[in-house]
Scaffold this motif. Sequence first.
Motif, PDB file in Angstrom:
ATOM      1  N   LEU A  69     -13.115 -15.503  -9.101  1.00  0.00           N
ATOM      2  CA  LEU A  69     -12.870 -14.766  -7.862  1.00  0.00           C
ATOM      3  C   LEU A  69     -13.177 -13.292  -8.077  1.00  0.00           C
ATOM      4  CD1 LEU A  69      -9.443 -16.413  -6.979  1.00  0.00           C
ATOM      5  CD2 LEU A  69     -11.707 -17.048  -6.112  1.00  0.00           C
ATOM      6  N   ARG A  70     -13.955 -12.712  -7.161  1.00  0.00           N
ATOM      7  CA  ARG A  70     -14.302 -11.301  -7.221  1.00  0.00           C
ATOM      8  C   ARG A  70     -13.754 -10.593  -5.983  1.00  0.00           C
ATOM      9  NH1 ARG A  70     -18.205 -14.339  -8.400  1.00  0.00           N
ATOM     10  NH2 ARG A  70     -19.273 -14.211  -6.417  1.00  0.00           N
ATOM     11  N   VAL A  71     -13.085  -9.483  -6.200  1.00  0.00           N
ATOM     12  CA  VAL A  71     -12.570  -8.674  -5.098  1.00  0.00           C
ATOM     13  C   VAL A  71     -13.770  -8.075  -4.365  1.00  0.00           C
ATOM     14  CG1 VAL A  71     -11.246  -6.601  -4.520  1.00  0.00           C
ATOM     15  CG2 VAL A  71     -10.378  -8.196  -6.221  1.00  0.00           C
ATOM     16  N   THR A  72     -13.764  -8.181  -3.053  1.00  0.00           N
ATOM     17  CA  THR A  72     -14.886  -7.711  -2.228  1.00  0.00           C
ATOM     18  C   THR A  72     -14.790  -6.214  -1.949  1.00  0.00           C
ATOM     19  OG1 THR A  72     -13.704  -8.082  -0.160  1.00  0.00           O
ATOM     20  CG2 THR A  72     -15.005  -9.951  -1.047  1.00  0.00           C
ATOM     21  N   PRO A  73     -15.904  -5.626  -1.535  1.00  0.00           N
ATOM     22  CA  PRO A  73     -15.865  -4.221  -1.098  1.00  0.00           C
ATOM     23  C   PRO A  73     -14.871  -3.996   0.060  1.00  0.00           C
ATOM     24  CG  PRO A  73     -18.134  -4.889  -1.490  1.00  0.00           C
ATOM     25  CD  PRO A  73     -17.286  -6.139  -1.596  1.00  0.00           C
ATOM     26  N   LEU A  74     -14.721  -4.996   0.941  1.00  0.00           N
ATOM     27  CA  LEU A  74     -13.748  -4.867   2.031  1.00  0.00           C
ATOM     28  C   LEU A  74     -12.342  -4.699   1.473  1.00  0.00           C
ATOM     29  CD1 LEU A  74     -12.876  -4.935   5.001  1.00  0.00           C
ATOM     30  CD2 LEU A  74     -12.882  -7.441   4.856  1.00  0.00           C
ATOM     31  N   ALA A  75     -11.966  -5.533   0.518  1.00  0.00           N
ATOM     32  CA  ALA A  75     -10.633  -5.421  -0.095  1.00  0.00           C
ATOM     33  C   ALA A  75     -10.471  -4.064  -0.771  1.00  0.00           C
ATOM     34  CB  ALA A  75     -10.410  -6.547  -1.091  1.00  0.00           C
ATOM     35  N   GLN A  76     -11.509  -3.594  -1.424  1.00  0.00           N
ATOM     36  CA  GLN A  76     -11.438  -2.288  -2.082  1.00  0.00           C
ATOM     37  C   GLN A  76     -11.229  -1.170  -1.067  1.00  0.00           C
ATOM     38  OE1 GLN A  76     -14.626  -1.733  -4.932  1.00  0.00           O
ATOM     39  NE2 GLN A  76     -14.378  -3.831  -5.675  1.00  0.00           N
ATOM     40  N   ARG A  77     -11.866  -1.286   0.111  1.00  0.00           N
ATOM     41  CA  ARG A  77     -11.667  -0.276   1.160  1.00  0.00           C
ATOM     42  C   ARG A  77     -10.254  -0.336   1.737  1.00  0.00           C
ATOM     43  NH1 ARG A  77     -16.349  -2.371   3.273  1.00  0.00           N
ATOM     44  NH2 ARG A  77     -15.384  -2.655   5.318  1.00  0.00           N
ATOM     45  N   VAL A  78      -9.675  -1.548   1.788  1.00  0.00           N
ATOM     46  CA  VAL A  78      -8.285  -1.679   2.247  1.00  0.00           C
ATOM     47  C   VAL A  78      -7.345  -1.067   1.220  1.00  0.00           C
ATOM     48  CG1 VAL A  78      -6.417  -3.343   2.677  1.00  0.00           C
ATOM     49  CG2 VAL A  78      -8.657  -3.704   3.718  1.00  0.00           C
ATOM     50  N   LEU A  79      -7.590  -1.363  -0.049  1.00  0.00           N
ATOM     51  CA  LEU A  79      -6.696  -0.924  -1.127  1.00  0.00           C
ATOM     52  C   LEU A  79      -6.849   0.561  -1.463  1.00  0.00           C
ATOM     53  CD1 LEU A  79      -7.206  -4.052  -3.357  1.00  0.00           C
ATOM     54  CD2 LEU A  79      -5.029  -3.357  -2.324  1.00  0.00           C
ATOM     55  N   HIS A  80      -8.083   1.046  -1.457  1.00  0.00           N
ATOM     56  CA  HIS A  80      -8.361   2.430  -1.865  1.00  0.00           C
ATOM     57  C   HIS A  80      -9.344   3.083  -0.903  1.00  0.00           C
ATOM     58  CE1 HIS A  80      -6.220   1.559  -5.536  1.00  0.00           C
ATOM     59  NE2 HIS A  80      -7.006   0.531  -5.773  1.00  0.00           N
ATOM     60  N   PRO A  81      -8.917   3.300   0.334  1.00  0.00           N
ATOM     61  CA  PRO A  81      -9.831   3.903   1.312  1.00  0.00           C
ATOM     62  C   PRO A  81     -10.095   5.369   0.978  1.00  0.00           C
ATOM     63  CG  PRO A  81      -7.622   3.750   2.224  1.00  0.00           C
ATOM     64  CD  PRO A  81      -7.590   3.057   0.886  1.00  0.00           C
ATOM     65  N   SER A  82     -11.276   5.838   1.356  1.00  0.00           N
ATOM     66  CA  SER A  82     -11.604   7.248   1.137  1.00  0.00           C
ATOM     67  C   SER A  82     -10.960   8.133   2.204  1.00  0.00           C
ATOM     68  CB  SER A  82     -13.123   7.447   1.123  1.00  0.00           C
ATOM     69  OG  SER A  82     -13.673   7.048   2.359  1.00  0.00           O
ATOM     70  N   SER A  83     -10.516   7.522   3.299  1.00  0.00           N
ATOM     71  CA  SER A  83      -9.822   8.259   4.361  1.00  0.00           C
ATOM     72  C   SER A  83      -8.914   7.279   5.099  1.00  0.00           C
ATOM     73  CB  SER A  83     -10.822   8.869   5.343  1.00  0.00           C
ATOM     74  OG  SER A  83     -11.471   7.842   6.073  1.00  0.00           O
ATOM     75  N   SER A  84      -7.998   7.807   5.879  1.00  0.00           N
ATOM     76  CA  SER A  84      -7.117   6.924   6.647  1.00  0.00           C
ATOM     77  C   SER A  84      -7.916   6.139   7.680  1.00  0.00           C
ATOM     78  CB  SER A  84      -5.976   7.699   7.303  1.00  0.00           C
ATOM     79  OG  SER A  84      -6.487   8.661   8.184  1.00  0.00           O
ATOM     80  N   ASP A  85      -8.961   6.755   8.229  1.00  0.00           N
ATOM     81  CA  ASP A  85      -9.812   6.040   9.194  1.00  0.00           C
ATOM     82  C   ASP A  85     -10.524   4.869   8.532  1.00  0.00           C
ATOM     83  OD1 ASP A  85      -9.081   7.686  11.277  1.00  0.00           O
ATOM     84  OD2 ASP A  85     -10.916   8.891  11.234  1.00  0.00           O
ATOM     85  N   GLU A  86     -11.024   5.086   7.307  1.00  0.00           N
ATOM     86  CA  GLU A  86     -11.696   3.996   6.600  1.00  0.00           C
ATOM     87  C   GLU A  86     -10.711   2.858   6.316  1.00  0.00           C
ATOM     88  OE1 GLU A  86     -14.787   3.494   3.013  1.00  0.00           O
ATOM     89  OE2 GLU A  86     -12.797   4.187   2.364  1.00  0.00           O
ATOM     90  N   GLY A  87      -9.504   3.203   5.894  1.00  0.00           N
ATOM     91  CA  GLY A  87      -8.489   2.182   5.622  1.00  0.00           C
ATOM     92  C   GLY A  87      -8.126   1.404   6.870  1.00  0.00           C
ATOM     93  N   GLN A  88      -7.939   2.113   7.968  1.00  0.00           N
ATOM     94  CA  GLN A  88      -7.616   1.462   9.250  1.00  0.00           C
ATOM     95  C   GLN A  88      -8.756   0.551   9.679  1.00  0.00           C
ATOM     96  OE1 GLN A  88      -4.724   1.744  10.716  1.00  0.00           O
ATOM     97  NE2 GLN A  88      -5.109   0.835  12.701  1.00  0.00           N
TER      98      GLN A  88
END
Length: 173
Positions: A69-88
């Motif tokens: 199993l590989r963590v996807t870029p989507l999961a990485q953006r949820v876990l470590h967003p570069s901004s609150s907008d990106e996380g949302q």
Amino acid sequence: MAKLGPYNYPDIRFGDAVEIAGRILAKFKGVVSVKGLAWELGMAEGSGTLFAKVAALRDFGFVEGRGELRVTPLAQRVLHPSSSDEGQGARGEAFQRVELLRQLYVRFEGEVPDDMSLLVGLEELTKASRDEIVRRAPLIQKHLADAVRVLGRMELERKPEYSDPTQNISAGR
């Protein structure tokens, strides 16, 4: 993976899926075998519960792969967003990947319906049996509440009542 009619939906809550994806990313640098994840979660490798958790991670778009199993870029953006907008945005994207939740969100215009409305909506949408709907509705309602919290109340385009904005209806005519 849970299923109602033709629709799959996650068997675990969004927050639990985020937590598991975070553990895979932090402890295993984003890649783990299913066997390794079973060890990490204290579960049997062939258990239905482990299968349901992995399927939920896939449903939300947090992992890809089969034996590994590989963590996807989507999961990485949820876990470590570069901004609150990106996380949302990433959290919203994860919910929208689950077709049943997306359909219910649109149907109920970004609001969590009362219990009876949800049951009727699920019956009309999924064509599943009432017993099945009643059994699965509590988790689906929690998922929908989570989705509404993340996505907010969508702005719906309102169509004008009349095509001619200068048209008036007067009393007595």
